[in-house]
Design a protein around this motif. Sequence first.
Motif, PDB file in Angstrom:
ATOM      1  N   GLU A   1       0.821  -1.208   0.000  1.00 47.41           N
ATOM      2  CA  GLU A   1       0.000   0.000   0.000  1.00 47.41           C
ATOM      3  C   GLU A   1       0.860   1.265   0.000  1.00 47.41           C
ATOM      4  O   GLU A   1       0.509   2.269  -0.632  1.00 47.41           O
ATOM      5  CB  GLU A   1      -0.944  -0.031   1.200  1.00 47.41           C
ATOM      6  N   ALA A   2       1.999   1.202   0.672  1.00 47.50           N
ATOM      7  CA  ALA A   2       2.908   2.351   0.672  1.00 47.50           C
ATOM      8  C   ALA A   2       3.484   2.589  -0.719  1.00 47.50           C
ATOM      9  O   ALA A   2       3.660   3.742  -1.143  1.00 47.50           O
ATOM     10  CB  ALA A   2       4.033   2.118   1.681  1.00 47.50           C
ATOM     11  N   MET A   3       3.767   1.506  -1.447  1.00 47.85           N
ATOM     12  CA  MET A   3       4.327   1.652  -2.784  1.00 47.85           C
ATOM     13  C   MET A   3       3.284   2.149  -3.783  1.00 47.85           C
ATOM     14  O   MET A   3       3.599   2.923  -4.691  1.00 47.85           O
ATOM     15  CB  MET A   3       4.938   0.321  -3.238  1.00 47.85           C
TER      16      MET A   3
ATOM     17  N   GLU B   1      15.030   0.065  -8.621  1.00 47.15           N
ATOM     18  CA  GLU B   1      14.918   0.760  -7.334  1.00 47.15           C
ATOM     19  C   GLU B   1      13.752   0.227  -6.514  1.00 47.15           C
ATOM     20  O   GLU B   1      13.873  -0.017  -5.306  1.00 47.15           O
ATOM     21  CB  GLU B   1      14.745   2.259  -7.561  1.00 47.15           C
ATOM     22  N   GLN B   2      12.602   0.017  -7.183  1.00 47.27           N
ATOM     23  CA  GLN B   2      11.419  -0.452  -6.457  1.00 47.27           C
ATOM     24  C   GLN B   2      11.548  -1.916  -6.039  1.00 47.27           C
ATOM     25  O   GLN B   2      11.150  -2.287  -4.924  1.00 47.27           O
ATOM     26  CB  GLN B   2      10.158  -0.276  -7.312  1.00 47.27           C
TER      27      GLN B   2
ATOM     28  N   TRP C   1      11.375  -3.322  -2.283  1.00 43.71           N
ATOM     29  CA  TRP C   1      10.415  -4.378  -1.952  1.00 43.71           C
ATOM     30  C   TRP C   1      11.123  -5.552  -1.270  1.00 43.71           C
ATOM     31  O   TRP C   1      10.668  -6.065  -0.251  1.00 43.71           O
ATOM     32  CB  TRP C   1       9.714  -4.825  -3.231  1.00 43.71           C
ATOM     33  N   SER C   2      12.259  -5.951  -1.817  1.00 44.14           N
ATOM     34  CA  SER C   2      12.992  -7.088  -1.266  1.00 44.14           C
ATOM     35  C   SER C   2      13.496  -6.799   0.143  1.00 44.14           C
ATOM     36  O   SER C   2      13.351  -7.623   1.048  1.00 44.14           O
ATOM     37  CB  SER C   2      14.169  -7.436  -2.184  1.00 44.14           C
TER      38      SER C   2
ATOM     39  N   PRO D   1      14.639  -9.713  -5.297  1.00 48.60           N
ATOM     40  CA  PRO D   1      14.576  -8.700  -6.356  1.00 48.60           C
ATOM     41  C   PRO D   1      14.466  -9.407  -7.710  1.00 48.60           C
ATOM     42  O   PRO D   1      15.129 -10.415  -7.940  1.00 48.60           O
ATOM     43  CB  PRO D   1      15.918  -7.963  -6.252  1.00 48.60           C
ATOM     44  N   VAL D   2      13.637  -8.870  -8.590  1.00 49.23           N
ATOM     45  CA  VAL D   2      13.423  -9.546  -9.872  1.00 49.23           C
ATOM     46  C   VAL D   2      14.338  -9.018 -10.972  1.00 49.23           C
ATOM     47  O   VAL D   2      14.307  -9.527 -12.090  1.00 49.23           O
ATOM     48  CB  VAL D   2      11.948  -9.434 -10.321  1.00 49.23           C
ATOM     49  N   ARG D   3      15.160  -8.022 -10.658  1.00 49.90           N
ATOM     50  CA  ARG D   3      16.040  -7.445 -11.669  1.00 49.90           C
ATOM     51  C   ARG D   3      17.504  -7.736 -11.332  1.00 49.90           C
ATOM     52  O   ARG D   3      17.945  -7.561 -10.188  1.00 49.90           O
ATOM     53  CB  ARG D   3      15.820  -5.931 -11.757  1.00 49.90           C
ATOM     54  N   ILE D   4      18.258  -8.142 -12.360  1.00 48.56           N
ATOM     55  CA  ILE D   4      19.678  -8.436 -12.189  1.00 48.56           C
ATOM     56  C   ILE D   4      20.420  -7.200 -11.700  1.00 48.56           C
ATOM     57  O   ILE D   4      21.264  -7.269 -10.798  1.00 48.56           O
ATOM     58  CB  ILE D   4      20.288  -8.935 -13.516  1.00 48.56           C
ATOM     59  N   SER D   5      20.113  -6.058 -12.288  1.00 47.03           N
ATOM     60  CA  SER D   5      20.808  -4.827 -11.907  1.00 47.03           C
ATOM     61  C   SER D   5      20.536  -4.450 -10.468  1.00 47.03           C
ATOM     62  O   SER D   5      21.381  -3.818  -9.815  1.00 47.03           O
ATOM     63  CB  SER D   5      20.404  -3.676 -12.840  1.00 47.03           C
ATOM     64  N   ALA D   6      19.369  -4.831  -9.932  1.00 45.10           N
ATOM     65  CA  ALA D   6      19.082  -4.570  -8.519  1.00 45.10           C
ATOM     66  C   ALA D   6      19.932  -5.462  -7.628  1.00 45.10           C
ATOM     67  O   ALA D   6      20.519  -5.002  -6.645  1.00 45.10           O
ATOM     68  CB  ALA D   6      17.599  -4.795  -8.233  1.00 45.10           C
ATOM     69  N   VAL D   7      20.003  -6.755  -7.981  1.00 39.20           N
ATOM     70  CA  VAL D   7      20.805  -7.699  -7.196  1.00 39.20           C
ATOM     71  C   VAL D   7      22.273  -7.270  -7.172  1.00 39.20           C
ATOM     72  O   VAL D   7      22.949  -7.376  -6.140  1.00 39.20           O
ATOM     73  CB  VAL D   7      20.684  -9.121  -7.777  1.00 39.20           C
ATOM     74  N   GLU D   8      22.760  -6.774  -8.306  1.00 39.95           N
ATOM     75  CA  GLU D   8      24.178  -6.421  -8.435  1.00 39.95           C
ATOM     76  C   GLU D   8      24.483  -4.984  -8.046  1.00 39.95           C
ATOM     77  O   GLU D   8      25.644  -4.573  -8.107  1.00 39.95           O
ATOM     78  CB  GLU D   8      24.619  -6.680  -9.880  1.00 39.95           C
ATOM     79  N   SER D   9      23.495  -4.234  -7.622  1.00 40.59           N
ATOM     80  CA  SER D   9      23.714  -2.843  -7.247  1.00 40.59           C
ATOM     81  C   SER D   9      24.500  -2.773  -5.941  1.00 40.59           C
ATOM     82  O   SER D   9      24.463  -3.688  -5.109  1.00 40.59           O
ATOM     83  CB  SER D   9      22.378  -2.111  -7.082  1.00 40.59           C
ATOM     84  N   SER D  10      25.216  -1.674  -5.757  1.00 41.49           N
ATOM     85  CA  SER D  10      25.972  -1.494  -4.519  1.00 41.49           C
ATOM     86  C   SER D  10      25.036  -1.465  -3.315  1.00 41.49           C
ATOM     87  O   SER D  10      25.391  -1.935  -2.223  1.00 41.49           O
ATOM     88  CB  SER D  10      26.791  -0.201  -4.592  1.00 41.49           C
ATOM     89  N   LEU D  11      23.838  -0.934  -3.516  1.00 40.31           N
ATOM     90  CA  LEU D  11      22.852  -0.880  -2.434  1.00 40.31           C
ATOM     91  C   LEU D  11      22.521  -2.272  -1.921  1.00 40.31           C
ATOM     92  O   LEU D  11      22.567  -2.537  -0.711  1.00 40.31           O
ATOM     93  CB  LEU D  11      21.581  -0.183  -2.927  1.00 40.31           C
TER      94      LEU D  11
END
Length: 426
Positions: A42-44, A331-332, A336-337, A344-354
Motif C-alpha cells: 500500500e505504501a508503494m 529501485e522499487q 520491496w525485497s 529482487p526480480v532485476r539483475i541490476s538490482a541484485v548487483e547494485s551497490s545498495l
Amino acid sequence: MKKVAQLFMTLFVVGWGLLVSAEPLTATFWYSYGGKNREVTEAMIKQFNESQSKYQIKGSFQGDYFQAIAKVRAAIVTKSPPTIFHSIPEVLPSLYESGILENLEPYATGDNPTDLKDFVPGLTQDGYFDYLGKEVPLFAIPFNRSTPLLYYNKDMLAEKGVNVPTTWDELREAAAKLTVREGNEVKVWGFEVPVDWWFWLAMVYQAGGSLTNATGTEAAFGEAGAEALQFWVDLVNKDQVMKHPPGQDYNAWEVTNTDFINEKVAIIFTSTAFLSYLTDNSSFQVGTAFLPKKQDFATPSGGTFFVMVKEAKPEEKEAGWAFIKWMSEPEQTAYWSKNTGYMPVRISAVESSLMKDFYEANPNYMVAYKQLQYAVRLPFSSELYTIQREYIQPHLEGPVVGVQSVEEMMQKAVEGSNQALAKGSQ
C-alpha cells in the motif's frame, strides 16, 4: 455583448477541456497480502501515485491468493474485473488459455518499454514454466517471487551442537536432537512445516521425481511423492519430532511462523516472503539455508506475477502497464525485497551497490537467490491449478493424521491428475 458571451463560452469550453484532460488515467489493482507485506504494498501504491500526475492506481485488498483468484474469476463472469492483478503461477496457464490475459510484449517493447533482459531468468515466466512445445507470448511480469527456505534458531542449534541439516537424513537427526520433552509434553519441537503442496512439491523433485512426464500428459510424482509424504508421516507419528501445524493453507503457515517466533520449534520450512517478518519479531538469531536434499537439491519458486486483463479499456491498460513497469524497476524491486524478504526480480538490482551492502549485512536475504540455481520448472498446463487444489493439496493431511495410507492417497492423486491432464489435452 454577444461577442463577449461567445468569447466567455469559448474560454469556458477550452478551460473545461484542459481540466478534463488533466484527469489522470486510472487503473484498478487487486492484491493479496497480509501484515507487513500488505503495508509495504500500500505504501508503494501511494508512492507511485504521488510520484507523477499522469496515472492513478486504485489498489484493493482481496484476501489471500486463493480467495483473490476466486474473486477474479467471479468478476470476469460479471464483466467487472480489475485492470491488473497479481497471481500465483499455478493458475496462470488456465487463465491464459481461457483468453482473459493481455499479451504484454507490445507494452514491454513499446513507447514505455522495460528491459526484459534485466529480469532474473529464474524468476521470469520462462523461468517458471516448461511450455511443453507450446507457443506462449509474454503475459506475466514477475513481482513478489520467492522460494521455500529452511529457517533455524541459531541459538538452539548452537546449544545442542547441531549443524544446519543439508539432507533429509540430517534433518531427521537434527529434529530428534532439538526436540525437548518434559514427561509426555513436548516443550520444543525439532521441526515444523505446513503440510502443504509447495513444500511437498520441493521434496518430490529432491527425491528425483517430477510432477508430470516430459510431455505433460501423465502424472509422474507417484513414487517420489509417496516417499516425500512418508517422510513427514514418520517424523510426526514414528519419530514424534515434527509438529503438524493445524489449519488449512495459509492458516497453517501462520501457525508455523508463530511457533518459530515463540521458540516452540527449532527448524521450520516457510517462504522467503516471511524473512523480514520473522527476523524483526524473533528475540533470537535467525538463520536461513537451502532446503535439504534427498538425491538432489531442488526447489519450486513461488510468489506471484503481474498480469493484465485483456478486456480492460486502453487508457486503463496504459495506466496498469505504467504501474507494472514502475514496480518492477530496479529501485522499487530492491526496496520491496529489503522490506519483505522476496527476491529482487532485476539483475541490476541484485548487483547494485545498495543490495550488495545489504546482503553483506543481512546474508539471510541472499540465500533464496542462491537457491534459484536448483529451481525446477513446472508444466504449462491448464490443469496445473486443478492438480494442486483438487487432487493433491486437500489430501496430504490424511496420511499424516492416520485416516488414509500414503499409498492410497498417492494412487488417488495420480489417477485424478491423469484424468485432469487427459481432459486438458482434448
